[in-house]
Motif scaffolding. Structure first.
Motif, PDB file in Angstrom:
ATOM      1  N   GLN A   1      24.843  -0.540  65.950  1.00 47.51           N
ATOM      2  CA  GLN A   1      23.454  -0.381  65.524  1.00 47.51           C
ATOM      3  C   GLN A   1      22.491  -0.495  66.702  1.00 47.51           C
ATOM      4  O   GLN A   1      21.491   0.214  66.752  1.00 47.51           O
ATOM      5  N   PHE A   2      22.771  -1.382  67.622  1.00 51.12           N
ATOM      6  CA  PHE A   2      21.904  -1.569  68.794  1.00 51.12           C
ATOM      7  C   PHE A   2      22.783  -1.525  70.037  1.00 51.12           C
ATOM      8  O   PHE A   2      23.722  -2.308  70.167  1.00 51.12           O
ATOM      9  N   SER A   3      22.450  -0.631  70.947  1.00 48.65           N
ATOM     10  CA  SER A   3      23.291  -0.470  72.126  1.00 48.65           C
ATOM     11  C   SER A   3      22.468   0.162  73.239  1.00 48.65           C
ATOM     12  O   SER A   3      21.553   0.952  72.988  1.00 48.65           O
ATOM     13  N   LEU A   4      22.799  -0.178  74.481  1.00 46.78           N
ATOM     14  CA  LEU A   4      22.156   0.452  75.634  1.00 46.78           C
ATOM     15  C   LEU A   4      22.904   1.692  76.097  1.00 46.78           C
ATOM     16  O   LEU A   4      22.493   2.341  77.059  1.00 46.78           O
ATOM     17  N   ASP A   5      23.985   2.061  75.418  1.00 43.72           N
ATOM     18  CA  ASP A   5      24.714   3.285  75.761  1.00 43.72           C
ATOM     19  C   ASP A   5      23.886   4.501  75.347  1.00 43.72           C
ATOM     20  O   ASP A   5      23.488   4.624  74.184  1.00 43.72           O
ATOM     21  N   ASP A   6      23.650   5.410  76.273  1.00 48.04           N
ATOM     22  CA  ASP A   6      22.899   6.622  75.947  1.00 48.04           C
ATOM     23  C   ASP A   6      23.703   7.575  75.067  1.00 48.04           C
ATOM     24  O   ASP A   6      23.132   8.358  74.308  1.00 48.04           O
ATOM     25  N   VAL A   7      25.009   7.536  75.199  1.00 49.62           N
ATOM     26  CA  VAL A   7      25.878   8.429  74.434  1.00 49.62           C
ATOM     27  C   VAL A   7      26.973   7.595  73.778  1.00 49.62           C
ATOM     28  O   VAL A   7      27.743   6.917  74.458  1.00 49.62           O
ATOM     29  N   GLU A   8      27.039   7.645  72.458  1.00 49.07           N
ATOM     30  CA  GLU A   8      28.104   6.960  71.725  1.00 49.07           C
ATOM     31  C   GLU A   8      28.752   7.963  70.783  1.00 49.07           C
ATOM     32  O   GLU A   8      28.065   8.576  69.953  1.00 49.07           O
ATOM     33  N   VAL A   9      30.034   8.154  70.913  1.00 53.32           N
ATOM     34  CA  VAL A   9      30.773   9.127  70.108  1.00 53.32           C
ATOM     35  C   VAL A   9      31.761   8.388  69.219  1.00 53.32           C
ATOM     36  O   VAL A   9      32.488   7.493  69.670  1.00 53.32           O
ATOM     37  N   LEU A  10      31.772   8.780  67.960  1.00 58.96           N
ATOM     38  CA  LEU A  10      32.646   8.169  66.959  1.00 58.96           C
ATOM     39  C   LEU A  10      33.568   9.258  66.436  1.00 58.96           C
ATOM     40  O   LEU A  10      33.112  10.354  66.078  1.00 58.96           O
ATOM     41  N   THR A  11      34.865   8.998  66.394  1.00 55.41           N
ATOM     42  CA  THR A  11      35.807   9.989  65.861  1.00 55.41           C
ATOM     43  C   THR A  11      36.685   9.346  64.802  1.00 55.41           C
ATOM     44  O   THR A  11      36.900   8.122  64.800  1.00 55.41           O
ATOM     45  N   ALA A  12      37.190  10.184  63.920  1.00 56.06           N
ATOM     46  CA  ALA A  12      38.139   9.709  62.908  1.00 56.06           C
ATOM     47  C   ALA A  12      39.074  10.855  62.536  1.00 56.06           C
ATOM     48  O   ALA A  12      38.644  12.021  62.463  1.00 56.06           O
ATOM     49  N   THR A  13      40.321  10.523  62.314  1.00 55.02           N
ATOM     50  CA  THR A  13      41.309  11.492  61.829  1.00 55.02           C
ATOM     51  C   THR A  13      41.581  11.180  60.365  1.00 55.02           C
ATOM     52  O   THR A  13      41.943  10.043  60.018  1.00 55.02           O
ATOM     53  N   LEU A  14      41.390  12.183  59.507  1.00 56.63           N
ATOM     54  CA  LEU A  14      41.483  11.971  58.066  1.00 56.63           C
ATOM     55  C   LEU A  14      42.316  13.064  57.425  1.00 56.63           C
ATOM     56  O   LEU A  14      42.414  14.189  57.936  1.00 56.63           O
ATOM     57  N   ASP A  15      42.888  12.717  56.287  1.00 62.84           N
ATOM     58  CA  ASP A  15      43.795  13.630  55.582  1.00 62.84           C
ATOM     59  C   ASP A  15      43.040  14.332  54.454  1.00 62.84           C
ATOM     60  O   ASP A  15      42.547  13.691  53.527  1.00 62.84           O
ATOM     61  N   LEU A  16      42.951  15.655  54.516  1.00 63.04           N
ATOM     62  CA  LEU A  16      42.252  16.419  53.485  1.00 63.04           C
ATOM     63  C   LEU A  16      42.921  16.268  52.120  1.00 63.04           C
ATOM     64  O   LEU A  16      42.258  16.373  51.077  1.00 63.04           O
ATOM     65  N   GLU A  17      44.210  15.998  52.103  1.00 62.53           N
ATOM     66  CA  GLU A  17      44.895  15.822  50.820  1.00 62.53           C
ATOM     67  C   GLU A  17      44.397  14.569  50.088  1.00 62.53           C
ATOM     68  O   GLU A  17      44.461  14.510  48.861  1.00 62.53           O
ATOM     69  N   ASP A  18      43.905  13.592  50.834  1.00 58.43           N
ATOM     70  CA  ASP A  18      43.333  12.417  50.182  1.00 58.43           C
ATOM     71  C   ASP A  18      42.087  12.778  49.386  1.00 58.43           C
ATOM     72  O   ASP A  18      41.822  12.226  48.313  1.00 58.43           O
ATOM     73  N   VAL A  19      41.300  13.709  49.925  1.00 58.60           N
ATOM     74  CA  VAL A  19      40.114  14.184  49.202  1.00 58.60           C
ATOM     75  C   VAL A  19      40.542  14.935  47.945  1.00 58.60           C
ATOM     76  O   VAL A  19      39.991  14.714  46.849  1.00 58.60           O
ATOM     77  N   ARG A  20      41.512  15.801  48.071  1.00 63.11           N
ATOM     78  CA  ARG A  20      41.941  16.624  46.938  1.00 63.11           C
ATOM     79  C   ARG A  20      42.573  15.779  45.834  1.00 63.11           C
ATOM     80  O   ARG A  20      42.338  16.024  44.640  1.00 63.11           O
ATOM     81  N   SER A  21      43.330  14.774  46.232  1.00 64.96           N
ATOM     82  CA  SER A  21      43.936  13.889  45.228  1.00 64.96           C
ATOM     83  C   SER A  21      42.861  13.073  44.516  1.00 64.96           C
ATOM     84  O   SER A  21      42.896  12.893  43.295  1.00 64.96           O
ATOM     85  N   TYR A  22      41.885  12.575  45.273  1.00 66.10           N
ATOM     86  CA  TYR A  22      40.796  11.764  44.702  1.00 66.10           C
ATOM     87  C   TYR A  22      40.015  12.581  43.675  1.00 66.10           C
ATOM     88  O   TYR A  22      39.742  12.130  42.566  1.00 66.10           O
ATOM     89  N   ARG A  23      39.672  13.795  44.084  1.00 64.04           N
ATOM     90  CA  ARG A  23      38.889  14.641  43.176  1.00 64.04           C
ATOM     91  C   ARG A  23      39.720  15.077  41.963  1.00 64.04           C
ATOM     92  O   ARG A  23      39.204  15.142  40.844  1.00 64.04           O
ATOM     93  N   GLY A  24      40.956  15.364  42.192  1.00 64.78           N
ATOM     94  CA  GLY A  24      41.785  15.843  41.093  1.00 64.78           C
ATOM     95  C   GLY A  24      41.920  14.830  39.989  1.00 64.78           C
ATOM     96  O   GLY A  24      41.942  15.180  38.810  1.00 64.78           O
ATOM     97  N   GLU A  25      42.004  13.551  40.345  1.00 62.23           N
ATOM     98  CA  GLU A  25      42.211  12.515  39.335  1.00 62.23           C
ATOM     99  C   GLU A  25      40.909  12.025  38.720  1.00 62.23           C
ATOM    100  O   GLU A  25      40.827  11.803  37.526  1.00 62.23           O
ATOM    101  N   ARG A  26      39.852  11.873  39.560  1.00 64.24           N
ATOM    102  CA  ARG A  26      38.669  11.156  39.085  1.00 64.24           C
ATOM    103  C   ARG A  26      37.453  12.021  38.806  1.00 64.24           C
ATOM    104  O   ARG A  26      36.629  11.660  37.976  1.00 64.24           O
ATOM    105  N   CYS A  27      37.310  13.112  39.537  1.00 66.30           N
ATOM    106  CA  CYS A  27      35.996  13.750  39.555  1.00 66.30           C
ATOM    107  C   CYS A  27      35.920  15.093  38.864  1.00 66.30           C
ATOM    108  O   CYS A  27      34.920  15.392  38.216  1.00 66.30           O
ATOM    109  N   HIS A  28      36.952  15.931  39.000  1.00 62.59           N
ATOM    110  CA  HIS A  28      36.735  17.329  38.672  1.00 62.59           C
ATOM    111  C   HIS A  28      37.662  17.972  37.640  1.00 62.59           C
ATOM    112  O   HIS A  28      37.582  19.179  37.452  1.00 62.59           O
TER     113      HIS A  28
END
Length: 693
Positions: A260-287
């Protein structure tokens, strides 16, 4: 299988109209994102020009330079083989829009204009931009020739569309659209979009960090999906501090958290995620039984994959517990980062603060010390940009800060400006605090200057005013207080300009103010006194929060001198002492406590209360401590003080914005400064309704 995607978001310390610096920070963030395997990079809102350009958005130069930067980005080798999502203003059919430009391998895929503009608080987007009012509608945008020469494209899609890659579908939101009750991510999710992105320029306010986190969690809890949030950081040239907090979420869980507070001019955040987790979540609960009733989004087909067919053994990110700062930590960190940006970009060599021995000036001093702690920590963490900046500020190419007190000694000068009305208690408290934080401390007596000013008046008018304690009138008493306060301002600027000169050192000092938000509400300060400064780190913070902040500093920084400062009654020390002791206190002068003022300020600004509606609310909330007639008296007294002194807000020092009830004139608070101070109709409503005479 090709179902895991690596996505990057960032927080960049962009500076309004600093096109060179902004370009370099964007390129660096893309370089870092690619080095971590990301195939998509999201940046903050209006990152190419800086969010705070204000009326510079009207200038054709701003639009031109943004396209020149975009051209440089398209041509850079760093932007190859990654979808880059950057922010800039774009004019379409002679209408100016706040846009995202998404491009890949020297081809612009989509220009997506903002649909819901922020026009509240400090935001005035409707002044410079128009909202795109055509949901799920796309038009042709004719590119400038300089861009055509690079991309080979004459027109590109412009409007509310989504990107369809070989493996997923991605849709954009821009800042305030996440806060809107009809957020685009809802319709996009129902239409099968799996990755939502949000480029933001969301500024810091105390106790508000959880709002963004909860909104992102809620968006992906309801609809499922991946949410990538970018934010501006730092001071881009105004009173606001953009506090970063980039994040990535999936299905209601935060999986990556930026600082939230940093003196770094550039901060990069990355994440590796599985698209099948989205599809399973939606298939059961949402759609399973939902049908999408609206016109489908136009899908811009992209011959590119965010995933890799050989990603089976690629680990995915797990949920993290978000750690929120306490309000005391926020006061310590936010204004300190804001001060550092202001100092390093202003070309000055440090700060000067009139240190009175009270809570307010002690708070400003502690924030400077906190800044020194952050700088030393950043250097220890091998932040080369911070090291380069601090060496330039202190004019020493070999300097390496290691001890915050030693750095404070180089950057910070405090000055106790005593008079015959000052007590030894405040003098010693100021001296002890200065010794503990390491500032250069001056002890200056202003009596000679005050007597010189009064001597001029007496010579011209043939009369000499007296304090009330010596038989003078209220007008004389107030004038004698004000001349002391204003002399302190003159001396503060004199020492700020010449202190380093007298020591044979280069540069000048920025004068820091120390008026809190409650004093600004009532105008309880002298116009052009030592509250008049270059910048004020505590002008948006309440007195009660400042006291808690100082107690935090006692433990965090081992500053024991603060204990006696917090315990002492607040006083301006502008009237004669009684038997060597202070006879004047701030809360008596104001006619109410600082705690009461904070409540009144929130009702006035946040709840939009006038005198009558404020009274109606306070007779209930204060019923345990005040009778209705006492509440009426306090409300009337506040509005008289507020209206009599509102003109002072036109000259108040630019302050760090920290509270949603700040009275910052013509920026955050657009009320007039000339009032009928009698409030006759309003006060009569109170008296008539409840029969007060």
């Amino acid at each position: 299988m090709g179902r895991k995607v690596t996505l990057a978001t960032c927080s960049l310390n962009q500076w309004a109209l600093d096109f060179d610096g902004n370009l370099q920070r964007i390129l660096k963030s893309i370089e870092i994102a690619k080095s971590r395997g990301a195939k998509y990079r999201l940046g903050p809102e209006l990152e190419i020009c800086g969010y705070g350009c204000a009326d510079h958005f009207y200038e054709s130069d701003t639009l031109l330079h943004c396209f020149q930067v975009l051209k440089a980005l398209l041509e850079s080798s760093e932007t190859q083989d990654i979808i880059c999502d950057v922010g800039m203003p774009v004019m379409h059919h002679n209408v100016r829009y706040n846009c995202r430009v998404l491009f890949l391998n020297k081809k612009i895929l989509l220009i997506r204009p903002k649909m819901h503009l922020a026009n509240y608080g400090n935001n005035r987007e409707f002044r410079w931009f128009s909202p795109w009012s055509k949901p799920r509608h796309v038009e042709e945008y004719f590119l400038p020739r300089m861009i055509q020469d690079v991309t080979g494209q004459v027109t590109v899609p412009f409007g509310d569309a989504v990107l369809s890659t070989k493996d997923t579908c991605l849709g954009s939101e821009i800042c305030a659209e996440l806060w809107n009750p009809r957020s685009p991510h809802v319709d996009m999710g129902l239409d099968g979009v799996e990755i939502f992105t949000n480029s933001s320029a969301s500024y810091h306010e105390l106790r508000k960090a959880d709002q963004r986190v909860n909104l992102v969690r809620s968006a992906t809890t309801k609809s499922g999906g991946i949410y990538v949030f970018a934010n501006q950081k730092g001071c881009d040239g105004d009173r606001l501090y953009y506090d970063g907090c980039a994040m990535i979420a999936i299905n209601g869980d935060i999986v990556a958290q930026g600082t939230q507070f940093s003196l770094d001019d550039v901060e990069v955040l990355t994440a590796t995620l599985d698209l099948e987790d989205v599809r399973s979540y939606r298939g059961e609960r949402c759609h399973p039984h939902m049908e999408y009733e609206h016109k489908p989004y136009e899908r811009i087909k992209v011959d590119f994959s965010l995933s890799d067919c050989k990603d089976t053994f690629l680990p995915t990110h797990r949920a993290v517990d978000w750690v929120f700062h306490t309000p005391e930590e926020e006061i310590s960190l936010g204004p300190a980062c804001w001060l550092w940006d202001y100092l390093r970009r202003s070309g000055q060599a440090g700060f000067l603060l009139p240190l009175s021995g009270g809570v307010d000036s002690a708070s400003s001093a502690c924030i400077v010390y906190s800044m020194c702690v952050l700088v030393c920590q950043a250097v220890q963490d091998r932040n080369e940009q911070v090291l380069e900046d601090v060496r330039r500020v202190v004019s020493d190419a070999s300097y390496r800060p290691e001890d915050p007190r030693e750095l404070c000694n180089r950057l910070f000068t405090t000055c106790y400006m005593g008079s015959e009305n000052s007590s030894e208690d405040t003098r010693s408290r100021a001296r002890e605090l200065a010794a503990q934080i390491g500032s250069n401390h001056l002890n200056v007596n202003i009596d000679m200057a005050v007597k010189g000013m009064l001597g001029i008046f007496s010579m011209v008018m043939g009369k000499l005013p007296n304090f009330r304690a010596n038989g003078g009138s209220s007008r004389e008493n107030l004038a004698l207080q004000n001349v002391q306060a204003r002399v302190r301002m003159i001396l503060a600027y004199l020492f700020a300009q010449l202190y380093l000169w007298a020591q044979g050192k280069p540069g000048g000092l920025l004068v820091l103010g120390s008026a809190n938000v409650d004093e600004s509400l009532t105008g309880y300060f002298t116009k052009y006194d030592c509250s008049s400064a270059d910048i004020n780190p505590i002008g948006g913070v309440s007195k009660m929060d400042l006291k808690r902040f100082l107690l935090y500093c006692v433990d965090q920084f081992q500053l024991s001198a603060l204990k006696s400062i917090v315990a002492a009654p607040p006083t301006a020390e502008l009237e004669p002492l009684t038997d060597g002791q202070v006879s004047q206190t701030d809360e008596v002068d104001m006619g109410m406590t600082y705690s009461e003022l904070s409540v009144i300020g929130k009702l006035r600004k946040i709840s939009k209360c006038g005198p009558y509606s404020m009274f109606c609310k306070l007779i209930h909330s204060w019923r345990e401590s005040c009778s209705p007639s006492q509440v009426a008296a306090k409300v009337k007294h506040f509005f008289r003080m507020y209206s009599v002194n509102r003109h002072k807000m036109t000259t108040v020092t630019p302050s760090y914005h920290a509270e949603s009830y700040g009275p910052d004139d013509n920026r955050f608070d657009l009320r007039p400064f000339l009032y009928n101070v009698l409030w006759s109709w309003q006060f009569r409503c109170i008296d008539h309704e409840f029969h007060f005479k």
